[in-house]
Design a protein around this motif. Structure first.
Motif, PDB file in Angstrom:
ATOM      1  N   LYS A   1       0.794  -1.231   0.000  1.00  0.00           N
ATOM      2  CA  LYS A   1       0.000   0.000   0.000  1.00  0.00           C
ATOM      3  C   LYS A   1       0.825   1.280   0.000  1.00  0.00           C
ATOM      4  O   LYS A   1       0.506   2.224  -0.745  1.00  0.00           O
ATOM      5  N   PRO A   2       1.868   1.414   0.829  1.00  0.00           N
ATOM      6  CA  PRO A   2       2.637   2.665   0.802  1.00  0.00           C
ATOM      7  C   PRO A   2       3.173   3.000  -0.585  1.00  0.00           C
ATOM      8  O   PRO A   2       3.142   4.155  -1.011  1.00  0.00           O
ATOM      9  N   MET A   3       3.657   1.982  -1.283  1.00  0.00           N
ATOM     10  CA  MET A   3       4.164   2.205  -2.632  1.00  0.00           C
ATOM     11  C   MET A   3       3.036   2.506  -3.606  1.00  0.00           C
ATOM     12  O   MET A   3       3.128   3.419  -4.421  1.00  0.00           O
ATOM     13  N   LEU A   4       1.958   1.743  -3.516  1.00  0.00           N
ATOM     14  CA  LEU A   4       0.846   1.919  -4.446  1.00  0.00           C
ATOM     15  C   LEU A   4       0.189   3.286  -4.279  1.00  0.00           C
ATOM     16  O   LEU A   4      -0.202   3.918  -5.263  1.00  0.00           O
ATOM     17  N   THR A   5       0.065   3.761  -3.046  1.00  0.00           N
ATOM     18  CA  THR A   5      -0.556   5.070  -2.829  1.00  0.00           C
ATOM     19  C   THR A   5       0.364   6.205  -3.279  1.00  0.00           C
ATOM     20  O   THR A   5      -0.112   7.299  -3.576  1.00  0.00           O
ATOM     21  N   ALA A   6       1.668   5.931  -3.336  1.00  0.00           N
ATOM     22  CA  ALA A   6       2.581   6.926  -3.907  1.00  0.00           C
ATOM     23  C   ALA A   6       2.373   7.044  -5.411  1.00  0.00           C
ATOM     24  O   ALA A   6       2.514   8.124  -5.991  1.00  0.00           O
ATOM     25  N   LEU A   7       1.989   5.951  -6.043  1.00  0.00           N
ATOM     26  CA  LEU A   7       1.823   5.932  -7.500  1.00  0.00           C
ATOM     27  C   LEU A   7       0.457   6.413  -7.950  1.00  0.00           C
ATOM     28  O   LEU A   7       0.315   6.929  -9.059  1.00  0.00           O
ATOM     29  N   GLY A   8      -0.560   6.210  -7.121  1.00  0.00           N
ATOM     30  CA  GLY A   8      -1.914   6.502  -7.572  1.00  0.00           C
ATOM     31  C   GLY A   8      -2.727   7.324  -6.601  1.00  0.00           C
ATOM     32  O   GLY A   8      -2.553   7.229  -5.382  1.00  0.00           O
ATOM     33  N   SER A   9      -3.638   8.127  -7.142  1.00  0.00           N
ATOM     34  CA  SER A   9      -4.549   8.894  -6.301  1.00  0.00           C
ATOM     35  C   SER A   9      -5.607   7.995  -5.694  1.00  0.00           C
ATOM     36  O   SER A   9      -6.251   8.355  -4.703  1.00  0.00           O
ATOM     37  N   SER A  10      -5.807   6.812  -6.286  1.00  0.00           N
ATOM     38  CA  SER A  10      -6.707   5.823  -5.703  1.00  0.00           C
ATOM     39  C   SER A  10      -6.144   4.432  -5.957  1.00  0.00           C
ATOM     40  O   SER A  10      -5.542   4.176  -7.008  1.00  0.00           O
ATOM     41  N   VAL A  11      -6.313   3.575  -4.982  1.00  0.00           N
ATOM     42  CA  VAL A  11      -5.896   2.175  -5.086  1.00  0.00           C
ATOM     43  C   VAL A  11      -7.142   1.334  -4.871  1.00  0.00           C
ATOM     44  O   VAL A  11      -7.807   1.438  -3.845  1.00  0.00           O
ATOM     45  N   ILE A  12      -7.470   0.512  -5.858  1.00  0.00           N
ATOM     46  CA  ILE A  12      -8.715  -0.252  -5.832  1.00  0.00           C
ATOM     47  C   ILE A  12      -8.388  -1.738  -5.708  1.00  0.00           C
ATOM     48  O   ILE A  12      -7.948  -2.369  -6.666  1.00  0.00           O
ATOM     49  N   PRO A  13      -8.598  -2.323  -4.513  1.00  0.00           N
ATOM     50  CA  PRO A  13      -8.385  -3.770  -4.357  1.00  0.00           C
ATOM     51  C   PRO A  13      -9.510  -4.541  -5.040  1.00  0.00           C
ATOM     52  O   PRO A  13     -10.682  -4.211  -4.874  1.00  0.00           O
ATOM     53  N   LEU A  14      -9.156  -5.574  -5.802  1.00  0.00           N
ATOM     54  CA  LEU A  14     -10.148  -6.268  -6.618  1.00  0.00           C
ATOM     55  C   LEU A  14     -10.275  -7.760  -6.320  1.00  0.00           C
ATOM     56  O   LEU A  14     -11.038  -8.455  -6.996  1.00  0.00           O
ATOM     57  N   GLY A  15      -9.539  -8.251  -5.318  1.00  0.00           N
ATOM     58  CA  GLY A  15      -9.656  -9.669  -5.009  1.00  0.00           C
ATOM     59  C   GLY A  15      -8.422 -10.449  -5.411  1.00  0.00           C
ATOM     60  O   GLY A  15      -7.309  -9.914  -5.419  1.00  0.00           O
ATOM     61  N   PRO A  16      -8.596 -11.719  -5.781  1.00  0.00           N
ATOM     62  CA  PRO A  16      -7.440 -12.584  -6.040  1.00  0.00           C
ATOM     63  C   PRO A  16      -6.679 -12.214  -7.304  1.00  0.00           C
ATOM     64  O   PRO A  16      -7.173 -11.470  -8.160  1.00  0.00           O
ATOM     65  N   VAL A  17      -5.482 -12.759  -7.413  1.00  0.00           N
ATOM     66  CA  VAL A  17      -4.631 -12.535  -8.586  1.00  0.00           C
ATOM     67  C   VAL A  17      -5.425 -12.802  -9.867  1.00  0.00           C
ATOM     68  O   VAL A  17      -6.182 -13.756  -9.964  1.00  0.00           O
ATOM     69  N   GLY A  18      -5.236 -11.923 -10.845  1.00  0.00           N
ATOM     70  CA  GLY A  18      -5.908 -12.040 -12.137  1.00  0.00           C
ATOM     71  C   GLY A  18      -7.058 -11.079 -12.313  1.00  0.00           C
ATOM     72  O   GLY A  18      -7.428 -10.756 -13.443  1.00  0.00           O
ATOM     73  N   GLN A  19      -7.620 -10.574 -11.208  1.00  0.00           N
ATOM     74  CA  GLN A  19      -8.764  -9.687 -11.321  1.00  0.00           C
ATOM     75  C   GLN A  19      -8.375  -8.301 -11.839  1.00  0.00           C
ATOM     76  O   GLN A  19      -9.103  -7.705 -12.634  1.00  0.00           O
ATOM     77  N   ALA A  20      -7.240  -7.785 -11.390  1.00  0.00           N
ATOM     78  CA  ALA A  20      -6.793  -6.473 -11.873  1.00  0.00           C
ATOM     79  C   ALA A  20      -6.473  -6.512 -13.365  1.00  0.00           C
ATOM     80  O   ALA A  20      -6.889  -5.620 -14.115  1.00  0.00           O
ATOM     81  N   PRO A  21      -5.744  -7.529 -13.866  1.00  0.00           N
ATOM     82  CA  PRO A  21      -5.548  -7.602 -15.318  1.00  0.00           C
ATOM     83  C   PRO A  21      -6.852  -7.692 -16.095  1.00  0.00           C
ATOM     84  O   PRO A  21      -6.971  -7.124 -17.189  1.00  0.00           O
ATOM     85  N   ALA A  22      -7.849  -8.410 -15.549  1.00  0.00           N
ATOM     86  CA  ALA A  22      -9.135  -8.510 -16.244  1.00  0.00           C
ATOM     87  C   ALA A  22      -9.789  -7.138 -16.370  1.00  0.00           C
ATOM     88  O   ALA A  22     -10.307  -6.775 -17.431  1.00  0.00           O
ATOM     89  N   MET A  23      -9.753  -6.343 -15.295  1.00  0.00           N
ATOM     90  CA  MET A  23     -10.357  -5.020 -15.370  1.00  0.00           C
ATOM     91  C   MET A  23      -9.549  -4.108 -16.283  1.00  0.00           C
ATOM     92  O   MET A  23     -10.107  -3.323 -17.058  1.00  0.00           O
ATOM     93  N   LYS A  24      -8.225  -4.214 -16.232  1.00  0.00           N
ATOM     94  CA  LYS A  24      -7.389  -3.389 -17.103  1.00  0.00           C
ATOM     95  C   LYS A  24      -7.682  -3.696 -18.575  1.00  0.00           C
ATOM     96  O   LYS A  24      -7.803  -2.789 -19.406  1.00  0.00           O
ATOM     97  N   LEU A  25      -7.825  -4.961 -18.909  1.00  0.00           N
ATOM     98  CA  LEU A  25      -8.126  -5.328 -20.294  1.00  0.00           C
ATOM     99  C   LEU A  25      -9.522  -4.848 -20.696  1.00  0.00           C
ATOM    100  O   LEU A  25      -9.736  -4.450 -21.846  1.00  0.00           O
ATOM    101  N   ALA A  26     -10.469  -4.869 -19.757  1.00  0.00           N
ATOM    102  CA  ALA A  26     -11.804  -4.350 -20.062  1.00  0.00           C
ATOM    103  C   ALA A  26     -11.726  -2.859 -20.388  1.00  0.00           C
ATOM    104  O   ALA A  26     -12.375  -2.370 -21.327  1.00  0.00           O
TER     105      ALA A  26
END
Length: 285
Positions: free
Chosen positions: A146-171
């Motif tokens: 989280k400390p690193m991710l919040t430095a990179l983004g104005s919002s950090v959205i947890p999406l569940g298990p591995v693979g869910q973030a790539p699915a949303m990014k591709l959408a």
């Protein structure tokens, strides 16, 4: 986070911005890029410069990847680096959900950990730390990052298990590719019907039919300035191919996405892979 020493591998326009942002946020950053010249501006800003991916990862607690495709992730993680048991791999590269799950399982066999951290934004937002970060993985690992991710983004959205973030990014990238392709069609039709190209693009950009993405690309099409690219045509094609393949595995046919993919395929074949995706609006594209 277990520590503040980050190895950052991959310094394209997005990766460089993110690495500089982490430096500004007080992290110790060691960088490596296959083309060394791209790493030099980040090193001049205070990052430690490694001669190899293995050297970059040797002492860092967190390993961030920002590379072009699954092949590059595969080469770095499983051929050039010996992962330590205490390392957290943070993959910001756009890969398929299937690949993310497979890579994560192999990373975990070494005792290391993996999270997806897909970023939504452009190079300026990467440098400013104003992107949106889509995170997926074990909750404790996402929390550790989280400390690193919040430095990179104005919002950090947890999406569940591995693979869910790539699915949303591709959408999201599916929508991007389809919008740019439809904009290119609108311009081709309008010109053939006798409309002034600049007037048409200006009108589309401020219309209720537009979006931030469409307005930005309409401006690029008007100016003809497609480099440096905010989103390279070759990467757009790669992502559309990934989502089409993933959809087929899920028993879906994405006709619009497949059609849009062909526009970017032609542009890449014409040698315009390093141009911004808006280049498909050119008459010769």
């Amino acid at each position: 986070m277990t520590g503040r020493h980050i190895a950052f591998i991959g310094l394209g326009s997005m990766g460089s911005g993110m690495a500089l942002r982490l430096l500004d946020s007080g992290f110790r950053v060691t960088v490596y890029n296959r083309t060394k010249e791209r790493a030099l501006p980040v090193a001049e800003a205070g990052a430690e410069l490694a001669d190899s991916a293995a050297q970059a990862a040797a002492a860092a607690e967190v390993l961030v990847l920002s590379v072009a495709d699954e092949g590059a992730v595969e080469e770095i993680l499983f051929h050039h680096i010996e992962l330590r048991a205490d390392v957290l791999v943070v993959n910001t590269s756009t890969v398929s959900p299937k690949y993310a799950r497979d890579a994560s399982a192999r990373v975990e066999k070494t005792g290391a950990r993996w999270i997806d951290a897909c970023v939504i934004g452009n190079p300026s937002q990467a440098r400013e730390g104003s992107m949106r970060v889509l995170a997926s993985g074990a909750p404790e690992d996402v929390e550790a990052a989280k400390p690193m991710l919040t430095a990179l983004g104005s919002s950090v959205i947890p999406l569940g298990p591995v693979g869910q973030a790539p699915a949303m990014k591709l959408a999201f990238n599916l929508l991007l590719g389809a919008q740019v392709a439809s904009l290119a069609d609108a311009v081709r039709y309008g010109e053939r019907a006798g409309l002034d190209r600049d007037l048409l693009l200006a009108a589309i950009g401020v219309s209720g039919f537009s979006s931030k993405v469409m307005s930005f690309r309409a401006d690029l099409m008007r100016s003809g300035e497609f480099q440096p690219a905010a989103f390279r045509t070759s990467l757009m094609l790669k992502d559309l191919r990934l989502v089409v393949e993933e959809a087929r595995d899920l028993g879906l046919e994405l006709t619009v996405t497949e059609t849009a993919s062909a526009y970017f395929e032609r542009a890449v074949a014409a040698g315009k892979g390093d141009f911004d995706a808006a280049v498909i609006g050119e008459a010769s594209a």
